[in-house]
Design a protein around this motif. Structure first.
Motif, mmCIF file in Angstrom:
data_model
loop_
_atom_site.group_PDB
_atom_site.id
_atom_site.type_symbol
_atom_site.label_atom_id
_atom_site.label_comp_id
_atom_site.label_asym_id
_atom_site.label_seq_id
_atom_site.Cartn_x
_atom_site.Cartn_y
_atom_site.Cartn_z
ATOM 1 N N SER A 139 -67.507 -34.547 -18.412
ATOM 2 C CA SER A 139 -66.635 -33.505 -18.767
ATOM 3 C C SER A 139 -65.137 -34.177 -18.768
ATOM 4 O O SER A 139 -64.995 -35.181 -18.139
ATOM 5 C CB SER A 139 -66.722 -32.532 -17.338
ATOM 6 O OG SER A 139 -67.977 -32.032 -17.089
ATOM 7 N N TYR A 140 -64.340 -33.642 -19.450
ATOM 8 C CA TYR A 140 -62.986 -34.117 -19.708
ATOM 9 C C TYR A 140 -62.074 -33.307 -18.725
ATOM 10 O O TYR A 140 -62.000 -32.115 -18.769
ATOM 11 C CB TYR A 140 -62.759 -33.538 -21.194
ATOM 12 C CG TYR A 140 -61.651 -34.650 -21.624
ATOM 13 C CD1 TYR A 140 -61.276 -35.853 -21.088
ATOM 14 C CD2 TYR A 140 -60.949 -33.941 -23.080
ATOM 15 C CE1 TYR A 140 -60.147 -36.371 -21.746
ATOM 16 C CE2 TYR A 140 -60.007 -34.760 -23.376
ATOM 17 C CZ TYR A 140 -59.334 -35.847 -22.854
ATOM 18 O OH TYR A 140 -58.149 -36.519 -23.435
ATOM 19 N N LYS A 190 -60.285 -30.836 -25.863
ATOM 20 C CA LYS A 190 -61.238 -29.931 -25.504
ATOM 21 C C LYS A 190 -61.530 -30.513 -23.952
ATOM 22 O O LYS A 190 -62.335 -30.902 -23.514
ATOM 23 C CB LYS A 190 -62.347 -30.108 -25.896
ATOM 24 C CG LYS A 190 -62.468 -29.498 -27.527
ATOM 25 C CD LYS A 190 -63.689 -29.585 -28.029
ATOM 26 C CE LYS A 190 -63.652 -28.844 -29.508
ATOM 27 N NZ LYS A 190 -64.768 -29.116 -30.208
ATOM 28 N N ASP A 192 -62.585 -29.670 -20.036
ATOM 29 C CA ASP A 192 -63.509 -29.132 -19.331
ATOM 30 C C ASP A 192 -62.765 -28.310 -17.999
ATOM 31 O O ASP A 192 -63.355 -27.278 -17.580
ATOM 32 C CB ASP A 192 -64.516 -29.794 -19.001
ATOM 33 C CG ASP A 192 -65.583 -30.304 -20.012
ATOM 34 O OD1 ASP A 192 -66.217 -29.314 -20.793
ATOM 35 O OD2 ASP A 192 -65.375 -31.212 -20.721
ATOM 36 N N TYR A 193 -61.936 -28.990 -17.241
ATOM 37 C CA TYR A 193 -61.250 -28.609 -16.030
ATOM 38 C C TYR A 193 -59.975 -29.408 -15.936
ATOM 39 O O TYR A 193 -59.582 -30.175 -16.388
ATOM 40 C CB TYR A 193 -62.184 -28.821 -14.938
ATOM 41 C CG TYR A 193 -62.434 -30.285 -14.587
ATOM 42 C CD1 TYR A 193 -61.929 -31.150 -13.456
ATOM 43 C CD2 TYR A 193 -63.159 -31.149 -15.572
ATOM 44 C CE1 TYR A 193 -62.291 -32.197 -13.023
ATOM 45 C CE2 TYR A 193 -63.306 -32.492 -15.363
ATOM 46 C CZ TYR A 193 -62.954 -33.078 -14.162
ATOM 47 O OH TYR A 193 -63.085 -34.460 -13.689
ATOM 48 N N LYS A 216 -57.065 -20.132 -21.079
ATOM 49 C CA LYS A 216 -58.556 -20.165 -21.472
ATOM 50 C C LYS A 216 -58.492 -19.734 -22.934
ATOM 51 O O LYS A 216 -59.355 -20.019 -23.738
ATOM 52 C CB LYS A 216 -59.320 -19.104 -20.454
ATOM 53 C CG LYS A 216 -60.626 -19.156 -20.913
ATOM 54 C CD LYS A 216 -61.602 -19.970 -20.345
ATOM 55 C CE LYS A 216 -63.086 -19.524 -20.790
ATOM 56 N NZ LYS A 216 -63.986 -20.589 -20.526
ATOM 57 N N CYS A 219 -57.564 -22.913 -24.722
ATOM 58 C CA CYS A 219 -58.390 -23.933 -24.414
ATOM 59 C C CYS A 219 -59.662 -23.560 -24.038
ATOM 60 O O CYS A 219 -59.786 -23.362 -22.922
ATOM 61 C CB CYS A 219 -57.805 -25.088 -23.757
ATOM 62 S SG CYS A 219 -58.621 -26.564 -23.546
ATOM 63 N N THR A 221 -62.835 -24.078 -23.896
ATOM 64 C CA THR A 221 -63.709 -25.260 -23.033
ATOM 65 C C THR A 221 -63.600 -25.011 -21.616
ATOM 66 O O THR A 221 -64.242 -25.565 -20.845
ATOM 67 C CB THR A 221 -63.590 -26.400 -23.858
ATOM 68 O OG1 THR A 221 -62.056 -27.003 -23.953
ATOM 69 C CG2 THR A 221 -64.415 -26.626 -25.025
ATOM 70 N N LYS A 223 -63.509 -24.577 -17.563
ATOM 71 C CA LYS A 223 -64.566 -23.884 -16.787
ATOM 72 C C LYS A 223 -63.862 -23.714 -15.387
ATOM 73 O O LYS A 223 -64.267 -22.777 -14.825
ATOM 74 C CB LYS A 223 -65.602 -25.042 -16.739
ATOM 75 C CG LYS A 223 -66.444 -25.478 -17.848
ATOM 76 C CD LYS A 223 -67.775 -25.895 -17.528
ATOM 77 C CE LYS A 223 -68.770 -26.334 -18.432
ATOM 78 N NZ LYS A 223 -68.335 -27.559 -18.900
#
Length: 436
Positions: A139-140, A190, A192-193, A216, A219, A221, A223
């Motif tokens: 995850s990024y 991208k 993720d969090y 969101k 971006c 992606t 979460k």
């Protein structure tokens, strides 16, 4: 794809595979097995430090096999002596994880963890972030944190970020121009969090609110967002949820220990009982029942390099009535013990009171971005704030009336408008500080 994150830990001598396996075992214990495990670990860690740590031995004094409740309460001042004097036999700077606390409590110190206990800290992080579909290997992360400003420190941190799949947004300057650049990155990367200091992430959300942007949507992606290190107020959490369009997860940790509590998917602030043992104590060091407010005192069950046994972290909190030893729930974190204002009448008020008071008034129009309050004398407070426009007399009067109502009359306030507020060298914003 190779798990770069796990690999970098393993190469640095942190046995992450073993730690993950052991943590998995602990988290699957039945209630009965867990109670046996807890008792055994408490006995073991005390026994180990009494035998192998002269600093701890001296602190306990010559009690033979002392009862748990008779063990001394360790505080930050005890730990402010050279690390060499606090290390256990068999440990040196060569075979430990070494770091220093942020000093946001006003008493910074250097601490050590043995390599296995540090690996457990990471295993615990990995497990908890995993509840929300975040995997450190893939995850990024958009990271809102401080960064060392010296060349070597800066490059080292950036390299660590690369290995850990993080992109860092330094939080020392959060002007609109900089926040605009941050937003640009979310359009092209991208993520993720998000993870980082509460105050900085809240400021970013306010900027998005101004621009009428949902993160969101820019971006897709993303979460989840994890905030740490500073209080998250209910109103700020709502703002974050609205502007980010993703779940907001509150974590509470201390670098010298571990993640202490982490919001689980049911919305409870679940205490880490796998590697820590938490007690809430009154001023006479007596254990308080669940539901009662007191000092948060924590034992690190695995750290052999440095004793953290019945360690007063300097925070006040309440464990929920529905807590069990296996699943303690933190009902409320009230804030630091040194963030208390002492008023002329003798009344003591947590620094957060001011924060609530001024926050409720200041924030209506979005003019004031952030502020800090400093108590300079018994009846005198300095309020420093960053805003679009200077506060007018009517606004200042409203604030003073609210403070009289919440605290007491005849207090003096000086308001100073600033371009930026002073943060700690790590980039934390200390909301209230008493100079008394």
């Amino acid at each position: 794809m190779i798990s770069l994150f796990d690999l970098s830990l393993q190469l640095n001598g942190f046995p992450i595979k073993k730690a993950k396996a052991d943590l998995g075992t602990i988290s699957r214990f039945s209630e009965e097995e867990f109670l046996k495990f807890l008792q055994k670990k408490k006995d073991e860690i005390v026994g180990f430090h009494l035998q192998n740590n002269s600093f701890y031995n001296e602190l306990v004094g010559n009690k033979t096999a002392p009862k748990w409740e008779d063990l001394p309460i360790l505080n930050k001042q005890n730990l402010q002596k050279p690390l060499e004097e606090r290390l256990s036999n068999g440990y040196s700077k060569k075979n430990i994880y070494l770091n220093k606390t942020s000093g946001s409590s006003g008493t910074p110190f250097i601490f050590a963890k043995d390599k296995y206990s540090h690996a457990l800290t990471w295993a615990s992080n990995i497990m908890r972030f995993g509840w929300f579909g975040i995997d450190f290997n893939h995850s990024y992360q958009a990271r809102f944190y401080g960064i060392p400003m010296d060349f070597v420190g800066y490059q080292k941190e950036r390299f660590k970020d690369f290995l850990s799949r993080r992109f860092r947004f330094p939080v020392f300057d959060l002007s609109d121009e900089i926040l605009g650049r941050f937003l640009g990155k979310f359009k092209t990367k991208k993520f993720d969090y998000l993870n980082g200091y509460t105050s900085s992430i809240v400021l970013f959300a306010k900027y998005l609110e101004q621009k009428n942007i949902i993160l969101k949507e820019i971006c897709p992606t993303l979460k989840a967002c994890f905030v740490t290190s500073e209080m998250l107020f209910e109103s700020d959490k709502k703002l974050l949820e609205k502007q980010f369009g993703i779940p907001i997860i509150n974590e509470y940790g201390a670098s010298e220990l571990d993640l202490i509590a982490f919001e689980n998917p049911q919305g409870e602030w679940q205490v880490n009982s796998e590697t820590l043992f938490i007690e809430i104590l009154d001023e006479n060091n007596q254990v308080l029942p669940y539901g009662k407010e007191g000092r948060i005192v924590i034992t690190s069950l695995f750290n052999k390099a440095n004793p953290f046994i019945r360690y007063d972290i300097g925070d006040i909190g309440i464990l929920d009535e529905k807590s069990t030893l296996q699943k303690p729930i933190l009902k409320k974190l009230v804030g630091r013990t040194n963030d208390v204002a002492i008023l002329p009448s003798g009344k003591k008020s947590p620094g957060l009171t001011f924060y609530y008071v001024t926050k409720s008034i200041i924030e209506d129009d979005g003019n004031v971005k952030e502020f800090i309050i400093k108590q300079t004398q018994l009846n005198t407070f300095e309020i420093e704030y960053v805003s679009e426009n200077e506060l007018n007399t009517a606004q200042i009067q409203k604030i003073e009336e609210a403070i009289t109502l919440y605290l007491e009359p005849n207090l003096n306030f000086n308001f100073t408008r600033k371009k930026v507020l002073e943060r700690t060298n790590r980039g934390k914003l200390k909301q209230f500080k008493s100079y008394l």
